[in-house]
Design an enzyme around this catalytic site. Structure first.
Site, PDB file in Angstrom:
ATOM      1  N   GLU A  90      51.895  -5.459   6.454  1.00 53.23           N
ATOM      2  CA  GLU A  90      52.530  -4.491   5.549  1.00 53.23           C
ATOM      3  C   GLU A  90      53.535  -3.625   6.422  1.00 53.23           C
ATOM      4  OE1 GLU A  90      48.983  -3.281   2.509  1.00 53.23           O
ATOM      5  OE2 GLU A  90      48.829  -2.365   4.369  1.00 53.23           O
ATOM      6  N   CYS A 103      58.130   1.427   9.465  1.00 52.53           N
ATOM      7  CA  CYS A 103      56.992   1.332  10.248  1.00 52.53           C
ATOM      8  C   CYS A 103      56.567   0.026  10.221  1.00 52.53           C
ATOM      9  CB  CYS A 103      55.866   2.393   9.684  1.00 52.53           C
ATOM     10  SG  CYS A 103      54.356   2.100  10.473  1.00 52.53           S
ATOM     11  N   CYS A 110      44.093  -6.499  14.064  1.00 55.67           N
ATOM     12  CA  CYS A 110      44.124  -5.969  15.515  1.00 55.67           C
ATOM     13  C   CYS A 110      42.713  -6.366  16.084  1.00 55.67           C
ATOM     14  CB  CYS A 110      44.304  -4.424  15.305  1.00 55.67           C
ATOM     15  SG  CYS A 110      44.781  -3.635  16.883  1.00 55.67           S
ATOM     16  N   CYS A 114      39.528   0.111  16.615  1.00 54.41           N
ATOM     17  CA  CYS A 114      39.292   1.357  16.660  1.00 54.41           C
ATOM     18  C   CYS A 114      38.337   1.805  15.416  1.00 54.41           C
ATOM     19  CB  CYS A 114      40.685   2.026  16.719  1.00 54.41           C
ATOM     20  SG  CYS A 114      41.805   1.799  18.066  1.00 54.41           S
ATOM     21  N   CYS A 117      39.904   3.123  12.184  1.00 53.26           N
ATOM     22  CA  CYS A 117      41.309   2.386  11.653  1.00 53.26           C
ATOM     23  C   CYS A 117      41.014   1.359  10.539  1.00 53.26           C
ATOM     24  CB  CYS A 117      42.069   1.965  12.877  1.00 53.26           C
ATOM     25  SG  CYS A 117      43.507   0.923  12.406  1.00 53.26           S
ATOM     26  N   CYS A 337      49.209   6.293   7.954  1.00 50.03           N
ATOM     27  CA  CYS A 337      48.741   5.525   9.050  1.00 50.03           C
ATOM     28  C   CYS A 337      47.274   5.239   8.935  1.00 50.03           C
ATOM     29  CB  CYS A 337      48.952   6.490  10.390  1.00 50.03           C
ATOM     30  SG  CYS A 337      50.532   6.776  10.454  1.00 50.03           S
TER      31      CYS A 337
HETATM   32  N1  SAH Z   1      47.821   0.142  17.516  1.00 49.44           N
HETATM   33  C1  SAH Z   1      48.904   1.203  17.754  1.00 49.44           C
HETATM   34  C2  SAH Z   1      49.630   1.218  16.614  1.00 49.44           C
HETATM   35  C3  SAH Z   1      49.383   1.390  15.309  1.00 49.44           C
HETATM   36  S1  SAH Z   1      48.247   2.644  14.599  1.00 49.44           S
HETATM   37  C4  SAH Z   1      48.039   2.397  18.029  1.00 49.44           C
HETATM   38  O1  SAH Z   1      46.661   2.385  17.952  1.00 49.44           O
HETATM   39  O2  SAH Z   1      48.668   3.324  18.684  1.00 49.44           O
HETATM   40  C5  SAH Z   1      49.338   3.792  14.596  1.00 49.44           C
HETATM   41  C6  SAH Z   1      48.813   5.372  14.592  1.00 49.44           C
HETATM   42  O3  SAH Z   1      48.164   5.592  13.110  1.00 49.44           O
HETATM   43  C7  SAH Z   1      47.872   5.504  15.758  1.00 49.44           C
HETATM   44  O4  SAH Z   1      48.256   6.770  16.244  1.00 49.44           O
HETATM   45  C8  SAH Z   1      46.618   5.388  14.969  1.00 49.44           C
HETATM   46  O5  SAH Z   1      45.747   6.177  16.041  1.00 49.44           O
HETATM   47  C9  SAH Z   1      46.547   6.085  13.767  1.00 49.44           C
HETATM   48  N2  SAH Z   1      45.625   6.013  12.755  1.00 49.44           N
HETATM   49  C10 SAH Z   1      44.906   4.636  12.912  1.00 49.44           C
HETATM   50  N3  SAH Z   1      43.943   4.898  11.608  1.00 49.44           N
HETATM   51  C11 SAH Z   1      44.252   6.257  11.202  1.00 49.44           C
HETATM   52  C12 SAH Z   1      43.828   7.065  10.044  1.00 49.44           C
HETATM   53  N4  SAH Z   1      42.668   6.231   9.323  1.00 49.44           N
HETATM   54  N5  SAH Z   1      44.079   8.180   9.871  1.00 49.44           N
HETATM   55  C13 SAH Z   1      45.208   8.630  10.558  1.00 49.44           C
HETATM   56  N6  SAH Z   1      45.793   7.848  11.526  1.00 49.44           N
HETATM   57  C14 SAH Z   1      45.391   6.798  11.939  1.00 49.44           C
HETATM   58 FE1  SF4 Z   2      44.695  -1.527  16.410  1.00 48.24          FE
HETATM   59 FE2  SF4 Z   2      44.190   0.394  14.448  1.00 48.24          FE
HETATM   60 FE3  SF4 Z   2      43.254   0.739  17.059  1.00 48.24          FE
HETATM   61 FE4  SF4 Z   2      46.072   0.774  16.639  1.00 48.24          FE
HETATM   62  S1  SF4 Z   2      44.490   2.381  15.918  1.00 48.24           S
HETATM   63  S2  SF4 Z   2      44.870  -0.309  18.137  1.00 48.24           S
HETATM   64  S3  SF4 Z   2      45.970  -0.780  15.054  1.00 48.24           S
HETATM   65  S4  SF4 Z   2      42.615  -0.968  15.766  1.00 48.24           S
END
Ligand code: SAH
Ligand code: SF4
Length: 345
Positions: A90, A103, A110, A114, A117, A337
């Site tokens: 996406e 974006c 990934c 996390c 996420c 995000c």
């Molecule tokens: N992998 C990279 C970039 C992609 S994630 C990273 O982790 O930085 C982009 C941003 O979205 C990151 O700051 C991540 O922590 C945030 N993000 C992920 N899941 C989210 C959620 N459920 N609500 C708000 N932000 C989120």
């Molecule tokens: Fe990967 Fe999501 Fe963690 Fe970013 S926030 S490193 S996309 S698992």
């Protein structure tokens, strides 16, 4: 075998032509055609027959296919792209004053897992190729030109879609080189931001290999115990080491590092969390983006109320750390995000 044209940086294209004893001025013409004008038809302008034959024999010019497009009321656009191997990723266009930030995704899924996420829930399927990263940009631009004529202005690029960009360093670096090229899209290095969860092997390459590009760190907690839970690679690359690596990356005049802080109700949103975060970043060229958690399916985390968010910001304001609360855009189409998950769109 044919290779995608969109795999080549300008310098690589130039030396490829030289190596094949062709006129190297074609590199400029091709970059101008495919990146500056963003045309899809074959480039024929002023190119010699022998070069045309070489191009025909060696290059593919395909972009990722648009599978679906969701537009939300606030003009956010979310694309689902289909890739050659059937996987999908996406890309989101985020509007500001009739201009856009894009974006981009860097991986299918990934590996970092996390806990908050949606992308992380998929695990890593594979990393994207440079052509698939650059293709997201070109295809989104074309969509704007066709659907919102006059608005095809993408001024900022953020690597905040699916994937950990530094875990796919080579392809992301090449994509940046292509975006930066004066012969093509000519986007300034300070208009590109790469967000990372703190992947140290990539941070160590930053200064030499992608100098000038903006860095965003997903901080989310100043405390290792909490950060370990949120971002499991914190156990391998703990926060103090990550911050040390970041401090070693030279910044241009007026350049800052962004620290993203995801606010989760009753988990990392207390005054103490804010206080410690502020202390950690004091004296650094830092600003903080507060991101209230965007709900994802099957998660126990909740978004804090407005009051808690403002209280957190006030503590940081008192410590004089510039802080922005990031407004959620594209919420209704799951384009915000961390809501990007290609398997369920
Ligand atoms: N992998 C990279 C970039 C992609 S994630 C990273 O982790 O930085 C982009 C941003 O979205 C990151 O700051 C991540 O922590 C945030 N993000 C992920 N899941 C989210 C959620 N459920 N609500 C708000 N932000 C989120
Ligand atoms: Fe990967 Fe999501 Fe963690 Fe970013 S926030 S490193 S996309 S698992």
């Amino acid at each position: 075998m044919k290779t995608s044209f969109f795999e080549y940086s300008y310098e690589e294209l130039h030396s490829l032509l030289a190596h094949n004893e062709l006129n190297t001025s074609a590199a400029t013409l091709l970059y101008n055609w495919y990146y500056k004008k963003k045309l899809q038809a074959p480039c024929v302008d002023n190119i010699s027959k022998s070069t045309l034959a070489f191009i025909e024999e060696n290059f593919l010019f395909e972009w990722p296919e648009i599978d679906t497009v969701h537009e939300s009321k606030d003009k956010t656009v979310k694309f689902l792209f289909k890739l050659k191997d059937g996987s999908s990723v996406e890309t989101v266009l985020i509007p500001f004053h009739n201009k856009y930030s894009i974006c981009l995704s860097s991986q299918v899924g990934c590996a970092m897992k996390c806990s908050f996420c949606f992308t992380g829930k998929q695990g890593l399927k594979r990393s994207l190729k440079t052509s698939e990263i650059v293709g997201q940009f070109l295809q989104a631009w074309k969509w704007l030109k066709d659907n919102r004529p006059g608005e095809e202005r993408i001024l900022n690029i953020v690597f905040m879609g699916q994937g950990e960009p530094l875990h796919n360093f080579d392809a992301v670096k090449k994509a940046c080189e292509i975006f930066l090229s004066k012969h093509g899209t000519s986007i300034g290095s300070q208009k590109i931001t790469i967000s990372t969860s703190g992947y140290i092997p990539g941070l160590k390459r930053w200064a030499d290999e992608i100098p000038g590009v903006n860095l965003a760190l997903s901080l989310h907690s100043p405390f290792d115990v909490k950060r370990d839970e949120l971002i499991p690679i914190n156990k391998r690359y703990p926060l103090d080491e990550v911050l040390k690596c970041i401090d070693e990356i030279p910044l241009a005049k007026k350049q800052f590092v962004t620290y993203e802080y995801l606010l989760i109700d009753d988990f990392n949103d207390s005054v103490e969390d804010a206080q410690r975060t502020g202390e950690l970043l004091q004296g650094k060229r830092a600003y903080i983006n507060l991101i209230p958690f965007n709900p994802i399916p099957d998660s126990n985390y909740r978004r804090p109320g407005q009051e808690k968010v403002h209280q957190f910001k006030e503590v940081l304001d008192t410590l004089k750390i510039p802080t922005l609360i990031r407004e959620t855009k594209g919420d209704e189409v799951m384009a915000a995000c961390g809501q990007l998950n290609s398997s369920e769109s």
